[in-house]
Scaffold this motif. Structure first.
Motif, PDB file in Angstrom:
ATOM      1  N   ILE A   1       0.837  -1.193   0.000  1.00 22.06           N
ATOM      2  CA  ILE A   1       0.000   0.000   0.000  1.00 22.06           C
ATOM      3  C   ILE A   1       0.876   1.248   0.000  1.00 22.06           C
ATOM      4  N   VAL A   2       1.924   1.231   0.793  1.00 22.46           N
ATOM      5  CA  VAL A   2       2.892   2.322   0.859  1.00 22.46           C
ATOM      6  C   VAL A   2       4.269   1.702   0.612  1.00 22.46           C
ATOM      7  N   PRO A   3       4.927   2.059  -0.502  1.00 18.83           N
ATOM      8  CA  PRO A   3       6.245   1.469  -0.755  1.00 18.83           C
ATOM      9  C   PRO A   3       7.243   1.902   0.314  1.00 18.83           C
ATOM     10  N   PRO A   4       8.245   1.081   0.617  1.00 16.96           N
ATOM     11  CA  PRO A   4       9.233   1.442   1.646  1.00 16.96           C
ATOM     12  C   PRO A   4      10.215   2.488   1.124  1.00 16.96           C
ATOM     13  N   ILE A   5       9.737   3.739   1.122  1.00 16.53           N
ATOM     14  CA  ILE A   5      10.538   4.857   0.605  1.00 16.53           C
ATOM     15  C   ILE A   5      10.728   5.950   1.647  1.00 16.53           C
ATOM     16  N   TYR A   6      10.207   5.744   2.849  1.00 17.17           N
ATOM     17  CA  TYR A   6      10.244   6.779   3.871  1.00 17.17           C
ATOM     18  C   TYR A   6      11.212   6.420   4.996  1.00 17.17           C
ATOM     19  N   VAL A   7      11.854   7.442   5.533  1.00 20.38           N
ATOM     20  CA  VAL A   7      12.716   7.269   6.706  1.00 20.38           C
ATOM     21  C   VAL A   7      11.838   7.014   7.926  1.00 20.38           C
ATOM     22  N   THR A   8      10.750   7.770   8.035  1.00 17.56           N
ATOM     23  CA  THR A   8       9.795   7.585   9.130  1.00 17.56           C
ATOM     24  C   THR A   8       8.371   7.738   8.614  1.00 17.56           C
ATOM     25  N   ILE A   9       7.473   7.007   9.253  1.00 12.29           N
ATOM     26  CA  ILE A   9       6.033   7.195   9.087  1.00 12.29           C
ATOM     27  C   ILE A   9       5.484   7.287  10.498  1.00 12.29           C
ATOM     28  N   GLU A  10       4.972   8.455  10.842  1.00 10.41           N
ATOM     29  CA  GLU A  10       4.440   8.640  12.192  1.00 10.41           C
ATOM     30  C   GLU A  10       3.047   8.024  12.284  1.00 10.41           C
ATOM     31  N   PRO A  11       2.548   7.798  13.491  1.00 12.19           N
ATOM     32  CA  PRO A  11       1.226   7.173  13.644  1.00 12.19           C
ATOM     33  C   PRO A  11       0.121   7.975  12.957  1.00 12.19           C
ATOM     34  N   PHE A  12      -0.814   7.260  12.360  1.00 11.21           N
ATOM     35  CA  PHE A  12      -1.965   7.902  11.733  1.00 11.21           C
ATOM     36  C   PHE A  12      -2.790   8.604  12.801  1.00 11.21           C
ATOM     37  N   GLY A  13      -3.272   9.797  12.485  1.00 14.59           N
ATOM     38  CA  GLY A  13      -4.117  10.555  13.391  1.00 14.59           C
ATOM     39  C   GLY A  13      -3.378  11.439  14.373  1.00 14.59           C
ATOM     40  N   GLU A  14      -2.059  11.359  14.409  1.00 15.01           N
ATOM     41  CA  GLU A  14      -1.296  12.175  15.361  1.00 15.01           C
ATOM     42  C   GLU A  14      -1.320  13.657  14.977  1.00 15.01           C
ATOM     43  N   TYR A  15      -1.331  13.955  13.692  1.00 15.44           N
ATOM     44  CA  TYR A  15      -1.355  15.343  13.217  1.00 15.44           C
ATOM     45  C   TYR A  15      -2.725  15.723  12.675  1.00 15.44           C
ATOM     46  N   HIS A  16      -3.353  14.765  12.000  1.00 16.94           N
ATOM     47  CA  HIS A  16      -4.651  14.999  11.365  1.00 16.94           C
ATOM     48  C   HIS A  16      -5.328  13.638  11.236  1.00 16.94           C
ATOM     49  N   GLU A  17      -6.634  13.608  11.444  1.00 16.56           N
ATOM     50  CA  GLU A  17      -7.367  12.350  11.366  1.00 16.56           C
ATOM     51  C   GLU A  17      -7.125  11.657  10.024  1.00 16.56           C
ATOM     52  N   ASN A  18      -6.759  10.393  10.085  1.00 13.31           N
ATOM     53  CA  ASN A  18      -6.529   9.543   8.913  1.00 13.31           C
ATOM     54  C   ASN A  18      -5.302   9.918   8.084  1.00 13.31           C
ATOM     55  N   TRP A  19      -4.441  10.772   8.608  1.00 17.08           N
ATOM     56  CA  TRP A  19      -3.192  11.131   7.927  1.00 17.08           C
ATOM     57  C   TRP A  19      -2.017  10.709   8.813  1.00 17.08           C
ATOM     58  N   ALA A  20      -0.915  10.385   8.147  1.00 17.35           N
ATOM     59  CA  ALA A  20       0.335  10.108   8.853  1.00 17.35           C
ATOM     60  C   ALA A  20       1.429  10.983   8.250  1.00 17.35           C
ATOM     61  N   LYS A  21       2.207  11.597   9.110  1.00 15.57           N
ATOM     62  CA  LYS A  21       3.339  12.404   8.649  1.00 15.57           C
ATOM     63  C   LYS A  21       4.446  11.459   8.211  1.00 15.57           C
ATOM     64  N   VAL A  22       5.036  11.747   7.046  1.00  9.94           N
ATOM     65  CA  VAL A  22       6.120  10.927   6.514  1.00  9.94           C
ATOM     66  C   VAL A  22       7.333  11.814   6.257  1.00  9.94           C
ATOM     67  N   GLN A  23       8.505  11.181   6.298  1.00  8.13           N
ATOM     68  CA  GLN A  23       9.733  11.912   6.007  1.00  8.13           C
ATOM     69  C   GLN A  23      10.562  11.099   5.017  1.00  8.13           C
ATOM     70  N   THR A  24      11.075  11.784   3.991  1.00  9.74           N
ATOM     71  CA  THR A  24      11.896  11.143   2.968  1.00  9.74           C
ATOM     72  C   THR A  24      13.368  11.172   3.367  1.00  9.74           C
ATOM     73  N   GLU A  25      14.198  10.500   2.586  1.00  5.23           N
ATOM     74  CA  GLU A  25      15.634  10.446   2.865  1.00  5.23           C
ATOM     75  C   GLU A  25      16.285  11.823   2.837  1.00  5.23           C
ATOM     76  N   ASN A  26      15.731  12.750   2.053  1.00  5.66           N
ATOM     77  CA  ASN A  26      16.315  14.095   1.996  1.00  5.66           C
ATOM     78  C   ASN A  26      15.818  14.997   3.129  1.00  5.66           C
ATOM     79  N   GLY A  27      15.077  14.405   4.098  1.00  8.17           N
ATOM     80  CA  GLY A  27      14.631  15.151   5.265  1.00  8.17           C
ATOM     81  C   GLY A  27      13.362  15.951   5.064  1.00  8.17           C
ATOM     82  N   ARG A  28      12.715  15.783   3.923  1.00  2.00           N
ATOM     83  CA  ARG A  28      11.477  16.529   3.646  1.00  2.00           C
ATOM     84  C   ARG A  28      10.271  15.773   4.195  1.00  2.00           C
TER      85      ARG A  28
END
Length: 147
Positions: A58-85
């Motif tokens: 569902i989500v390819p392993p391309i992220y450094v981190t995936i934070e828990p869903f709903g922590e920032y916005h309902e049904n969303w998870a904050k993600v971070q890429t290798e370049n820190g974005r």
């Protein structure tokens, strides 16, 4: 006995899916902070993604981190890429906020339904639809945080 058999079959499905992905999956872990009992997967390089309960990526392993869903916005998870974005994905695995921000604050800290964002030292705001309501062009936004 049925539970053990079901778990074994799910493990086989995840293993087959991981092999079909073409990359090597280092390990799988269950995570209760994700939609529909998705399984978190890690690539050899340590990047993270998700498989669904059927073993489909569902989500390819391309992220450094995936934070828990709903922590920032309902049904969303904050993600971070290798370049820190940073950006957000939704509970369908789709990108809803492009991974272009150096920092994203939680929604509602400064203004209801807005989150402070930073790109290259410039600040602005996004709303809960992911739209930039204030373009990141300011060196500082000295707002008082809500109590």
């Amino acid at each position: 006995m049925k539970k053990i058999l079901s778990l074994c079959l799910m493990g086989i499905a995840f293993n087959i899916s991981a092999q079909n992905y073409g990359g090597t999956i280092t390990f799988l872990t269950a995570n209760n902070e994700n939609p529909a009992n998705w399984v978190m997967v890690y690539s050899d390089s340590g990047l993270v993604g998700y498989l669904n309960a059927d073993g489909k990526e569902i989500v390819p392993p391309i992220y450094v981190t995936i934070e828990p869903f709903g922590e920032y916005h309902e049904n969303w998870a904050k993600v971070q890429t290798e370049n820190g974005r940073n950006g957000f994905i939704n509970d369908d695995g789709q990108i809803v906020v492009e991974t272009k921000y150096d920092e994203i604050d939680k929604f509602g800290v400064y203004k209801e339904n807005w989150a402070l964002v930073n790109i290259d030292g410039k600040y602005g705001f996004i709303d809960t639809t992911g739209k930039e309501v204030v373009k990141p062009k300011y060196a500082e936004i000295p707002l008082k945080k809500k109590d």
